[in-house]
Design a protein around this motif. Sequence first.
Motif, PDB file in Angstrom:
ATOM      1  N   ALA A 233      -5.429  -7.329  -8.053  1.00 14.52           N
ATOM      2  CA  ALA A 233      -5.637  -7.115  -6.616  1.00 14.52           C
ATOM      3  C   ALA A 233      -6.844  -6.216  -6.369  1.00 14.52           C
TER       4      ALA A 233
ATOM      5  N   ALA B 222      -2.977  -6.132   0.610  1.00 12.92           N
ATOM      6  CA  ALA B 222      -2.794  -6.709  -0.721  1.00 12.92           C
ATOM      7  C   ALA B 222      -1.294  -6.648  -0.998  1.00 12.92           C
TER       8      ALA B 222
ATOM      9  N   SER C 233      -3.443 -11.821  -0.778  1.00  7.38           N
ATOM     10  CA  SER C 233      -4.133 -11.024   0.223  1.00  7.38           C
ATOM     11  C   SER C 233      -3.791 -11.595   1.588  1.00  7.38           C
TER      12      SER C 233
ATOM     13  N   HIS D   4     -11.985 -13.427  -2.707  1.00  2.00           N
ATOM     14  CA  HIS D   4     -10.701 -13.967  -2.253  1.00  2.00           C
ATOM     15  C   HIS D   4     -10.755 -15.484  -2.366  1.00  2.00           C
TER      16      HIS D   4
ATOM     17  N   VAL E 216     -10.365  -7.212  -4.446  1.00  3.44           N
ATOM     18  CA  VAL E 216     -10.753  -6.493  -3.234  1.00  3.44           C
ATOM     19  C   VAL E 216     -12.127  -5.834  -3.398  1.00  3.44           C
TER      20      VAL E 216
ATOM     21  N   ILE F 290      -7.839  -0.497  -2.074  1.00  3.43           N
ATOM     22  CA  ILE F 290      -6.452  -0.711  -1.634  1.00  3.43           C
ATOM     23  C   ILE F 290      -5.760   0.635  -1.570  1.00  3.43           C
TER      24      ILE F 290
ATOM     25  N   ILE G 167      -5.880  -2.672   2.864  1.00  2.00           N
ATOM     26  CA  ILE G 167      -7.234  -2.826   2.342  1.00  2.00           C
ATOM     27  C   ILE G 167      -8.187  -2.174   3.329  1.00  2.00           C
TER      28      ILE G 167
END
Length: 182
Positions: A68, A91, A36, A77, A72, A111, A106
């Motif tokens: 990912a 991402a 990220s 993270h 998100v 995403i 993002i």
Amino acid sequence: MTLTRQGGFRPIGQILAHDILPALQGAPRLPLRVSSIGTTDPDDADAPRERCLALGEVTCPDEAMRLAELAVCRADHPGAVALPGFQPRLAVIEDRSHGLVLAGAIRAGVILWQPPVASDAEARRIVTEASRLRGQAFAADGRGDRKTASALRVRASLLEARLVDPFWRATAAALLSLPQAA
């Protein structure tokens, strides 16, 4: 007497060509790294800093997308605790040799995966446009207009997110054409 093929069996040549050889060609490029990219707003500086946080490694592109998306949507993270004010922006999925597999912006906990370029000519056009935007950002920074410079850099990085490595273009396009589970 005519032989008819049963639906469940395929010739060995077809299995080799469609299943085994593509897997062997992609093996040296694995694992895929999911990360990220975002900004931090440190107290001691007047401008945000770009940071890249590793989210993990997986062995196939659809697993990388799931990793990912999970990170998100959960705002999970790893390593962000040590970075005050980390705001994820992109991402990114890369292969072992740092070839871009897929990237996306993002926004609001989701995403927005960017479609890969379809050809080398389209890639050249995107590189030219992203370079122009980065030049404008540099000029805006020189004038002290940090907000405009930052917005131009974000636009350039979104364009560059489409610059998928030629090896991964078909895979990325196929992944984006599949319906996503809600």
